[in-house]
Scaffold this active site. Structure first.
Site, PDB file in Angstrom:
ATOM      1  N   LYS A   1       7.208  -4.960   6.079  1.00 15.21           N
ATOM      2  CA  LYS A   1       8.658  -4.812   6.251  1.00 15.21           C
ATOM      3  C   LYS A   1       9.370  -5.771   5.301  1.00 15.21           C
ATOM      4  CE  LYS A   1      11.152  -4.049  10.494  1.00 15.21           C
ATOM      5  NZ  LYS A   1      11.270  -4.528  11.866  1.00 15.21           N
TER       6      LYS A   1
HETATM    7  C1  E4P Z   1      13.175  -2.817  14.164  1.00 14.90           C
HETATM    8  O1  E4P Z   1      12.522  -2.554  13.204  1.00 14.90           O
HETATM    9  C2  E4P Z   1      14.334  -3.717  14.160  1.00 14.90           C
HETATM   10  O2  E4P Z   1      13.974  -4.991  13.736  1.00 14.90           O
HETATM   11  C3  E4P Z   1      14.904  -3.748  15.544  1.00 14.90           C
HETATM   12  O3  E4P Z   1      14.993  -2.419  16.012  1.00 14.90           O
HETATM   13  C4  E4P Z   1      16.221  -4.463  15.665  1.00 14.90           C
HETATM   14  O4  E4P Z   1      16.729  -4.267  16.962  1.00 14.90           O
HETATM   15  P1  E4P Z   1      17.944  -5.149  17.582  1.00 14.90           P
HETATM   16  O5  E4P Z   1      19.172  -4.812  16.819  1.00 14.90           O
HETATM   17  O6  E4P Z   1      18.005  -4.717  19.009  1.00 14.90           O
HETATM   18  O7  E4P Z   1      17.529  -6.582  17.417  1.00 14.90           O
END
Ligand code: E4P
Length: 214
Positions: A83
């Site tokens: 990522k």
């Molecule tokens: C996933 O890849 C993201 O990091 C995550 O969905 C972020 O979610 P949040 O906005 O609830 O922290």
């Protein structure tokens, strides 16, 4: 639509995986920090439980650092998707890692143009954050619709992963729009299973069955 858990909690992952409907996991630095465990050890354990893509995020923001961390993470298991944040150096990292056969998930996407650039750079997955847009009074699902339209127009292979899901309606809308993946907290995953009429119906069946036994 593939269903991913957005968590680094191994118990939640084991529980969802035991139902046979878990297609992958996304983690981020905040989720990993909550677990208080060694990052690589945790990733290896997640990979041993889940048969699907596991996203692990780099924390460097310079190109060399992202490449170094990305290569290191990718070595842990074939299931790892690296990522990287949607910044200029992140797009460069996507291009370089793709050339080495390393798959990337481009995260922190908040606009259709960012998603277009990520696809052009060669991202395996794009992660638009719907909940965080909703939080600032902008409809996050509009962004998903725009990205899907753009990717279909030009046949980009990049998978649209709906991130920052906050409730079951986000999941329904994602599936209706044709998103490739929805990643959600365990609490939302659990909500998808529940229906009050299922519970009431089961209660009645069991009560009636008791009468037969008497
Ligand atoms: C996933 O890849 C993201 O990091 C995550 O969905 C972020 O979610 P949040 O906005 O609830 O922290």
């Amino acid at each position: 639509m593939k269903i991913f858990l957005d968590t680094a909690n191994i118990n939640e992952i084991r529980e969802a995986s035991s139902m046979g409907i878990l297609d992958g996991v996304t983690t981020n630095p905040s989720l990993v920090a909550k677990e208080g465990r060694d990052f690589k050890g945790l990733l290896k354990e997640i990979c041993s439980v889940v048969n699907g893509d596991i996203s692990a995020e780099v924390v460097a923001t310079d190109l060399d650092g992202m490449l170094r961390e990305g290569r290191d993470l990718a070595k842990l298991d074939d299931k790892i998707v690296v990522k990287v944040p949607l910044i200029k150096e992140g797009l460069k990292a996507v291009k370089c890692l793709k050339a080495e056969g390393i798959r990337t998930n481009v995260t922190l996407c908040f606009s259709p143009n960012q998603a277009l650039l990520a696809a052009k750079a060669g991202a395996y997955i794009i992660s638009p954050f719907v909940g965080r847009l909703d939080d600032i009074s902008t409809d996050g699902m509009d962004l998903i619709e725009q990205i899907i339209t753009i990717y279909r127009n030009y046949d980009y292979d990049t998978q649209v992963l709906v991130a920052s899901i906050r409730h079951p309606i986000h999941v329904v809308e994602s599936a209706m729009m044709g998103a490739d993946i929805g990643t959600m907290p365990f609490s939302v995953f659990t909500q998808l299973i529940k229906h009050p009429l299922t519970d009431i119906g089961l209660e009645r069946f069991l009560a009636d069955w008791k009468k037969v036994q008497q």
